[in-house]
Motif scaffolding. Structure first.
Motif, short mmCIF file in Angstrom:
data_model
loop_
_atom_site.label_atom_id
_atom_site.label_comp_id
_atom_site.label_asym_id
_atom_site.label_seq_id
_atom_site.Cartn_x
_atom_site.Cartn_y
_atom_site.Cartn_z
N TYR A 455 0.83 -1.21 0.00
CA TYR A 455 0.00 0.00 0.00
C TYR A 455 0.86 1.26 0.00
CZ TYR A 455 -3.87 -3.16 1.13
OH TYR A 455 -4.79 -4.17 1.10
N LEU A 456 1.95 1.23 0.74
CA LEU A 456 2.83 2.41 0.81
C LEU A 456 3.49 2.68 -0.55
CD1 LEU A 456 4.50 1.76 4.29
CD2 LEU A 456 2.85 3.55 3.75
N LYS A 457 3.92 1.62 -1.20
CA LYS A 457 4.55 1.79 -2.52
C LYS A 457 3.54 2.27 -3.56
CE LYS A 457 8.41 -1.37 -1.77
NZ LYS A 457 9.04 -2.67 -2.10
N LYS A 458 2.29 1.83 -3.41
CA LYS A 458 1.25 2.31 -4.31
C LYS A 458 0.99 3.79 -4.08
CE LYS A 458 -1.91 1.76 -7.47
NZ LYS A 458 -1.56 1.41 -8.87
N ALA A 459 1.02 4.21 -2.83
CA ALA A 459 0.84 5.63 -2.51
C ALA A 459 1.93 6.47 -3.17
CB ALA A 459 0.86 5.84 -1.00
N ILE A 460 3.16 5.97 -3.14
CA ILE A 460 4.28 6.70 -3.76
C ILE A 460 4.18 6.66 -5.28
CG2 ILE A 460 6.79 6.64 -4.11
CD1 ILE A 460 7.00 5.67 -1.17
N GLU A 461 3.70 5.54 -5.82
CA GLU A 461 3.51 5.43 -7.28
C GLU A 461 2.53 6.50 -7.76
OE1 GLU A 461 1.21 2.41 -10.27
OE2 GLU A 461 2.39 1.48 -8.66
N LEU A 462 1.48 6.73 -6.98
CA LEU A 462 0.48 7.74 -7.35
C LEU A 462 0.93 9.15 -7.05
CD1 LEU A 462 -2.73 5.89 -6.10
CD2 LEU A 462 -1.99 6.18 -8.47
N ASP A 463 1.76 9.30 -6.03
CA ASP A 463 2.26 10.63 -5.65
C ASP A 463 3.68 10.49 -5.10
OD1 ASP A 463 2.74 13.20 -4.78
OD2 ASP A 463 1.42 13.07 -3.04
N GLU A 464 4.66 10.80 -5.91
CA GLU A 464 6.06 10.60 -5.50
C GLU A 464 6.46 11.51 -4.34
OE1 GLU A 464 8.95 11.60 -8.40
OE2 GLU A 464 8.20 13.65 -8.70
N LYS A 465 5.63 12.52 -4.05
CA LYS A 465 5.94 13.45 -2.96
C LYS A 465 5.25 13.07 -1.65
CE LYS A 465 6.59 17.34 -6.14
NZ LYS A 465 6.11 18.69 -6.56
N CYS A 466 4.76 11.86 -1.56
CA CYS A 466 4.05 11.41 -0.35
C CYS A 466 5.07 11.10 0.75
CB CYS A 466 3.19 10.19 -0.67
SG CYS A 466 2.12 9.70 0.68
N SER A 467 5.45 12.12 1.49
CA SER A 467 6.53 11.97 2.47
C SER A 467 6.20 10.96 3.57
CB SER A 467 6.87 13.33 3.11
OG SER A 467 5.76 13.85 3.82
N SER A 468 4.93 10.90 3.97
CA SER A 468 4.54 9.96 5.04
C SER A 468 4.77 8.52 4.62
CB SER A 468 3.07 10.17 5.41
OG SER A 468 2.87 11.44 5.96
N ALA A 469 4.61 8.22 3.33
CA ALA A 469 4.84 6.86 2.86
C ALA A 469 6.31 6.48 2.96
CB ALA A 469 4.35 6.71 1.42
N TYR A 470 7.19 7.41 2.59
CA TYR A 470 8.63 7.15 2.74
C TYR A 470 8.99 6.95 4.22
CZ TYR A 470 9.19 8.82 -2.10
OH TYR A 470 9.11 8.99 -3.46
N ASP A 471 8.38 7.76 5.07
CA ASP A 471 8.63 7.67 6.51
C ASP A 471 8.26 6.29 7.03
OD1 ASP A 471 9.08 8.24 9.18
OD2 ASP A 471 7.22 9.37 9.44
N MET A 472 7.06 5.81 6.67
CA MET A 472 6.60 4.50 7.15
C MET A 472 7.44 3.36 6.58
SD MET A 472 4.41 5.22 9.35
CE MET A 472 4.00 3.54 9.73
N LEU A 473 7.85 3.49 5.32
CA LEU A 473 8.73 2.47 4.74
C LEU A 473 10.05 2.41 5.49
CD1 LEU A 473 8.13 3.00 0.90
CD2 LEU A 473 7.59 0.94 2.21
N GLY A 474 10.53 3.59 5.88
CA GLY A 474 11.75 3.65 6.68
C GLY A 474 11.61 2.92 8.00
N ILE A 475 10.47 3.10 8.65
CA ILE A 475 10.22 2.43 9.93
C ILE A 475 10.20 0.90 9.75
CG2 ILE A 475 8.47 2.07 11.73
CD1 ILE A 475 7.78 5.09 11.37
N ILE A 476 9.61 0.45 8.64
CA ILE A 476 9.60 -0.99 8.35
C ILE A 476 11.03 -1.51 8.19
CG2 ILE A 476 8.97 -2.73 6.63
CD1 ILE A 476 6.41 -1.11 6.11
N GLU A 477 11.84 -0.76 7.45
CA GLU A 477 13.22 -1.20 7.23
C GLU A 477 14.03 -1.22 8.53
OE1 GLU A 477 14.05 -2.65 4.70
OE2 GLU A 477 12.72 -1.96 3.12
N ILE A 478 13.72 -0.30 9.45
CA ILE A 478 14.37 -0.33 10.77
C ILE A 478 14.05 -1.66 11.46
CG2 ILE A 478 14.26 0.61 13.11
CD1 ILE A 478 15.84 2.49 11.59
N LYS A 479 12.77 -2.04 11.42
CA LYS A 479 12.35 -3.29 12.07
C LYS A 479 13.03 -4.50 11.43
CE LYS A 479 7.81 -1.69 13.63
NZ LYS A 479 6.34 -1.87 13.54
N ARG A 480 13.32 -4.40 10.15
CA ARG A 480 13.96 -5.50 9.45
C ARG A 480 15.49 -5.49 9.60
NH1 ARG A 480 10.72 -5.77 3.64
NH2 ARG A 480 8.82 -6.71 4.45
N GLY A 481 16.00 -4.45 10.22
CA GLY A 481 17.44 -4.35 10.42
C GLY A 481 18.19 -3.74 9.25
#
Length: 527
Positions: A455-481
């Motif tokens: 869903y986050l990647k789809k949000a960015i696909e529709l709007d590349e300036k969706c800063s909140s989506a990048y933020d949440m993806l970053g949080i996921i990557e933190i959890k994954r190490g």
């Protein structure tokens, strides 16, 4: 007489013996023992606040200590650093602490002292790294160290955020955000002109045409061209609407100071029409709230009511800001509900007031822990979802609906509604925020990162300036190490975020991630 002389002679001879013994003891001391004596004498001077003398003794200890005695040598450097710190000779403190840590990398006292001095001298990033390393070596057993670490982190975050904000390149929000802003006014005197193009004055046609054509970047320059023209002062009173439109787009752009100036100019002109003056007061109130100047904001609302107590926009914006800034925290949601009801009384078709009023009813029910009222509020809100299915109004609905469903843990039901709206507008770029809310729902539901990422990647696909989506993806990557990838995503979000508040939040995530990465690399182990 002879005996006396002999006795004196014996006395003299006897007094010489301790000197020889003392000399013998000194000669048999190891260099390390002598260094320890100098250190002890330095400690005496330190306790009596004779810091220069203490430094001299610690220096003797350092000079004489064998290089292979690393732990002891580290202590001597650390002690001298302590004396330098008392004299506020911070460069010497850093140098001695660094030397101590070269000799003993896990020397907590040296790490904490260097962190403290680095913080005082403004090198917050290095201070945070030292403090975090100290916490790890202490295994977080010292409750004070994590608190200090958090204090330094927050200072660093603010420093980065304000530095970025001072030089940040501002840009217009996306089309959806501007449409949402326009929808949030029931009777904006400028936006309403688009409904009657035949009544638009000739001088105002170009900016309003740009607004109609969604060429939002052109609005401010076109308004400025009119305002700075020689004939501006001789134009009819509707010229103030040009100022109002420019102020509105300055707000959207994030240039608050020139927005204030344009709005103040309108409010200082006696012949300004009531609807223009009210709109200027409401936008001025929003700017005051941006800087948490609550008293000034609510004074503007009262002034607007004194001009026209039947204007729905006044009550809607006051109610919305009440919920956001005051009453949600004070538990006085009934005041916000009153404002939304007044807004609907004066404009029954005001969709934003309807949505906010229903959400406020739900919040009141939750606050009162009334299960029956909560269930009724949810049913009412779902009727609102069925009513407002078109963009951009449905964006607001789903933003609040996600919160309601997460709090009441009705995730499957929420999923059904989200699926419906996504099918209705599958590829519309304005749906980026709906996909974002769907991702938030997934986090609340199961924390299943893979599905949320879709869903986050789809949000960015529709709007590349969706800063909140990048933020949440970053949080996921933190959890994954994946710390490096998280930092890259946070940096991307920093480019597109639009407010100082967002900057502070993002820098907190990014700077914390950088600390984890730096310490991980430094220690050569997983953190």
């Amino acid at each position: 007489m002879t005996r006396r002389r002999k006795s004196r002679s014996n006395g003299r001879k006897h007094s010489d013996e301790p000197s020889k013994v003392s000399s013998l003891v000194t000669e048999t001391e190891t260099p390390l023992q002598r260094a320890q004596k100098y250190k002890n004498e330095g400690n005496v001077y330190f306790k009596t606040e004779k810091y220069n003398e203490a430094i001299a003794e610690y220096t003797k200890a350092i000079d004489i200590c064998p290089k292979e005695n690393k732990d002891e040598l580290a202590i001597f450097y650390q002690n001298r650093a302590a004396a330098y710190e008392q004299l506020k000779k911070y460069s010497f403190v850093k140098a001695d602490c660094t030397k101590a840590l070269e000799l003993n990398p896990k020397y907590i006292k040296a790490l904490l002292r260097r962190a403290r001095v680095l913080e005082q001298t403004g090198d917050l990033e290095a201070a945070l790294k030292d403090m975090t390393t100290a916490c790890i070596y202490e295994e977080f057993s010292n409750p004070i160290s994590p608190v200090k670490m958090e204090i330094i982190l927050k200072k660093l975050v603010k420093q980065h955020a304000y530095e970025n904000w001072a030089s940040k390149k501002l840009f217009m929000p996306n089309k959806l955000s501007i449409e949402c802003y326009i929808t949030s006014y029931s009777t904006d005197p400028v936006f309403s002109k688009l409904r009657c193009p035949e009544n638009i004055p000739e001088f105002f046609k170009k900016p309003l045409q740009a607004l109609e054509d969604t060429k939002y970047d052109d609005v401010i320059p076109l308004c400025t061209e009119i305002i700075e023209s020689p004939e501006f002062n001789s134009l009819p009173s509707t010229k103030l609407e040009v100022l109002l439109l420019r102020a509105t787009f300055y707000i959207l752009l994030g240039k608050f100071e020139p927005a204030f100036q344009d709005l103040e100019c309108i409010l200082n002109i006696e012949y300004a029409a009531d609807d223009v003056k009210i709109n200027a007061l409401l936008k001025t109130a929003d700017l005051h709230l941006e800087f948490m100047n609550l008293d000034m904001a609510f004074m503007n609302f009262e002034l607007a009511i004194s001009i026209n107590p039947h204007c729905s926009d006044i009550y809607y914006r006051r109610g919305r800001n009440n919920v956001t800034f005051i009453y949600m925290h004070m538990g006085e949601l009934n005041k916000a509900k009153y404002d939304f009801e007044k807004a609907l009384e004066y404009d029954p078709n005001f969709s934003m007031a309807c949505i906010q009023k229903c959400y406020t009813d739900y919040r009141i029910a939750m606050l009162n822990k009334d299960v029956r009222l909560v269930e009724a509020a949810v049913r009412t809100f779902e009727k609102v979802l069925e009513k407002y299915t078109n963009l951009p109004k449905c964006i607001f609905c789903y933003q609040y609906y996600r919160k309601i469903m997460s709090e009441t843990q009705q995730y499957q039901k929420a999923h059904i509604y989200f699926t419906k709206i996504i099918k209705k507008h599958p590829e519309n770029t304005s749906m980026s925020l709906v996909y974002l809310q769907r991702a938030f729902l997934q986090f609340d539901w199961s924390d299943y990162s893979d599905e949320a990422m879709v869903y986050l990647k789809k949000a960015i696909e529709l709007d590349e300036k969706c800063s909140s989506a990048y933020d949440m993806l970053g949080i996921i990557e933190i959890k994954r190490g994946n710390i490096e990838e998280a930092i890259r995503l946070f940096d991307k979000a920093l480019v597109y975020c639009r407010t100082l508040k967002e900057l502070i939040s993002l820098y907190y995530s990014r700077d914390a991630a950088k600390v984890i990465l730096n310490v991980k690399n430094q220690l050569g182990e997983a953190i």
